[in-house]
Write a protein that holds these residues in place. Sequence first.
Motif, mmCIF file in Angstrom:
data_model
loop_
_atom_site.group_PDB
_atom_site.id
_atom_site.type_symbol
_atom_site.label_atom_id
_atom_site.label_comp_id
_atom_site.label_asym_id
_atom_site.label_seq_id
_atom_site.Cartn_x
_atom_site.Cartn_y
_atom_site.Cartn_z
ATOM 1 N N GLU A 147 0.846 -1.182 0.000
ATOM 2 C CA GLU A 147 0.000 0.000 0.000
ATOM 3 C C GLU A 147 0.888 1.241 0.000
ATOM 4 O O GLU A 147 1.768 1.382 0.850
ATOM 5 C CB GLU A 147 -0.896 -0.001 1.245
ATOM 6 C CG GLU A 147 -1.821 1.190 1.357
ATOM 7 C CD GLU A 147 -2.606 1.163 2.663
ATOM 8 O OE1 GLU A 147 -2.856 2.255 3.211
ATOM 9 O OE2 GLU A 147 -2.950 0.064 3.138
ATOM 10 N N LYS A 148 0.657 2.120 -0.944
ATOM 11 C CA LYS A 148 1.518 3.286 -1.101
ATOM 12 C C LYS A 148 1.521 4.160 0.148
ATOM 13 O O LYS A 148 2.553 4.721 0.529
ATOM 14 C CB LYS A 148 1.062 4.092 -2.314
ATOM 15 C CG LYS A 148 2.112 5.027 -2.887
ATOM 16 C CD LYS A 148 1.671 5.584 -4.224
ATOM 17 C CE LYS A 148 2.777 6.429 -4.843
ATOM 18 N NZ LYS A 148 2.388 6.949 -6.175
ATOM 19 N N ARG A 149 0.375 4.277 0.818
ATOM 20 C CA ARG A 149 0.282 5.142 1.988
ATOM 21 C C ARG A 149 1.140 4.631 3.137
ATOM 22 O O ARG A 149 1.430 5.378 4.066
ATOM 23 C CB ARG A 149 -1.180 5.239 2.452
ATOM 24 C CG ARG A 149 -2.127 5.865 1.455
ATOM 25 C CD ARG A 149 -2.076 7.347 1.356
ATOM 26 N NE ARG A 149 -1.887 8.106 2.550
ATOM 27 C CZ ARG A 149 -1.569 9.388 2.547
ATOM 28 N NH1 ARG A 149 -1.425 10.025 1.398
ATOM 29 N NH2 ARG A 149 -1.399 10.047 3.658
ATOM 30 N N ALA A 150 1.504 3.356 3.115
ATOM 31 C CA ALA A 150 2.314 2.803 4.206
ATOM 32 C C ALA A 150 3.746 3.303 4.147
ATOM 33 O O ALA A 150 4.468 3.280 5.143
ATOM 34 C CB ALA A 150 2.298 1.279 4.155
ATOM 35 N N ASN A 167 22.524 16.347 -5.473
ATOM 36 C CA ASN A 167 21.066 16.374 -5.588
ATOM 37 C C ASN A 167 20.495 15.007 -5.248
ATOM 38 O O ASN A 167 20.971 13.986 -5.760
ATOM 39 C CB ASN A 167 20.654 16.770 -7.005
ATOM 40 C CG ASN A 167 21.112 18.172 -7.351
ATOM 41 O OD1 ASN A 167 20.904 19.110 -6.594
ATOM 42 N ND2 ASN A 167 21.782 18.322 -8.484
ATOM 43 N N ILE A 168 19.484 14.974 -4.386
ATOM 44 C CA ILE A 168 18.897 13.693 -3.988
ATOM 45 C C ILE A 168 17.376 13.739 -4.113
ATOM 46 O O ILE A 168 16.750 14.803 -4.094
ATOM 47 C CB ILE A 168 19.308 13.303 -2.552
ATOM 48 C CG1 ILE A 168 18.446 14.031 -1.508
ATOM 49 C CG2 ILE A 168 20.771 13.584 -2.278
ATOM 50 C CD1 ILE A 168 18.564 13.415 -0.133
ATOM 51 N N SER A 169 16.818 12.556 -4.229
ATOM 52 C CA SER A 169 15.366 12.405 -4.240
ATOM 53 C C SER A 169 14.903 12.109 -2.819
ATOM 54 O O SER A 169 15.488 11.256 -2.144
ATOM 55 C CB SER A 169 14.965 11.261 -5.174
ATOM 56 O OG SER A 169 13.610 10.911 -5.001
ATOM 57 N N ALA A 170 13.874 12.797 -2.354
ATOM 58 C CA ALA A 170 13.327 12.531 -1.023
ATOM 59 C C ALA A 170 11.833 12.829 -1.033
ATOM 60 O O ALA A 170 11.393 13.798 -1.653
ATOM 61 C CB ALA A 170 14.031 13.388 0.032
ATOM 62 N N THR A 171 11.066 11.989 -0.364
ATOM 63 C CA THR A 171 9.621 12.201 -0.258
ATOM 64 C C THR A 171 9.194 12.019 1.192
ATOM 65 O O THR A 171 9.848 11.303 1.964
ATOM 66 C CB THR A 171 8.832 11.211 -1.135
ATOM 67 O OG1 THR A 171 9.000 9.872 -0.623
ATOM 68 C CG2 THR A 171 9.290 11.267 -2.585
ATOM 69 N N ASP A 172 8.099 12.659 1.545
ATOM 70 C CA ASP A 172 7.576 12.570 2.911
ATOM 71 C C ASP A 172 6.059 12.718 2.832
ATOM 72 O O ASP A 172 5.548 13.816 2.609
ATOM 73 C CB ASP A 172 8.177 13.678 3.774
ATOM 74 C CG ASP A 172 7.922 13.474 5.256
ATOM 75 O OD1 ASP A 172 6.896 12.838 5.589
ATOM 76 O OD2 ASP A 172 8.724 13.940 6.072
#
Length: 258
Positions: A147-150, A167-172
Amino acid sequence: MSFFSDEETDSLKITRMILHVVGTKHFEAMPERALEEEAFFIGKIVDMAAAPVFMFKAVSTTRKEIEAIAAGDTSFVDGAQSLAASFNRQHVVGSADGVLLMFELAVKDPDVKIYSLIKYDYKLALEQNDGAPGKKLRRIVNALVDEKRAIQKTALVRVVGGVADQNISATDRTKQGVDLTDYFADFLAVSRAVSDTELSEITRKVLKAALQSCIAHLPGQDVAKALKKAQANLGTRRRIDEEAIVEAVMLAAGHPED
């Protein structure tokens, strides 16, 4: 808009992995794990690989640790344990407990190593217990569900010749837009490299290109009108990601069946 090039995506392989429980008072360093469920985790890594809109600050312990692992100056296990312990110390009260996964990935270019960090929240799941009478369902509290939300936090760092790309990729997923919670940004020691204005312009160009490529399916073949409708739809959203952009394009195109 992905972190990976097409060639990297096609050749991506997990070479090492480790998992730590985070959010607990007493951190326990864990050993490296044998590779398992590679297709599942690669799918999650690619799915969450946002464009790199953050950059390391001049001083970043996380960047140095990753470079040391890539160069062989620190073992993967020791470096990953150190990073997980640091993440756990900075993990704030109120944030959900879970696991921090770290992967070392290889691509076609032998000089490139990619490191993935994923903070995965625990979820309640049910599974069929084939060994129980009637194959009753069994509760699994500490499950990593599909599940993506997890997936709450991610980071991707590309190391070329032993040097980590700035440069880095980061998501929150706990923050609006592309921002990160303070403790996660501090752990990575990163700052935004692309402004909201620049991101909006990038998104507009992506929308326009997508609509122009399917002009034959647009109502009245009117790209300008469809673009305006797509932008208006995105303007009502709390979070703009790939899924939201696809939905906005389909809405602007009048939801064609094909």
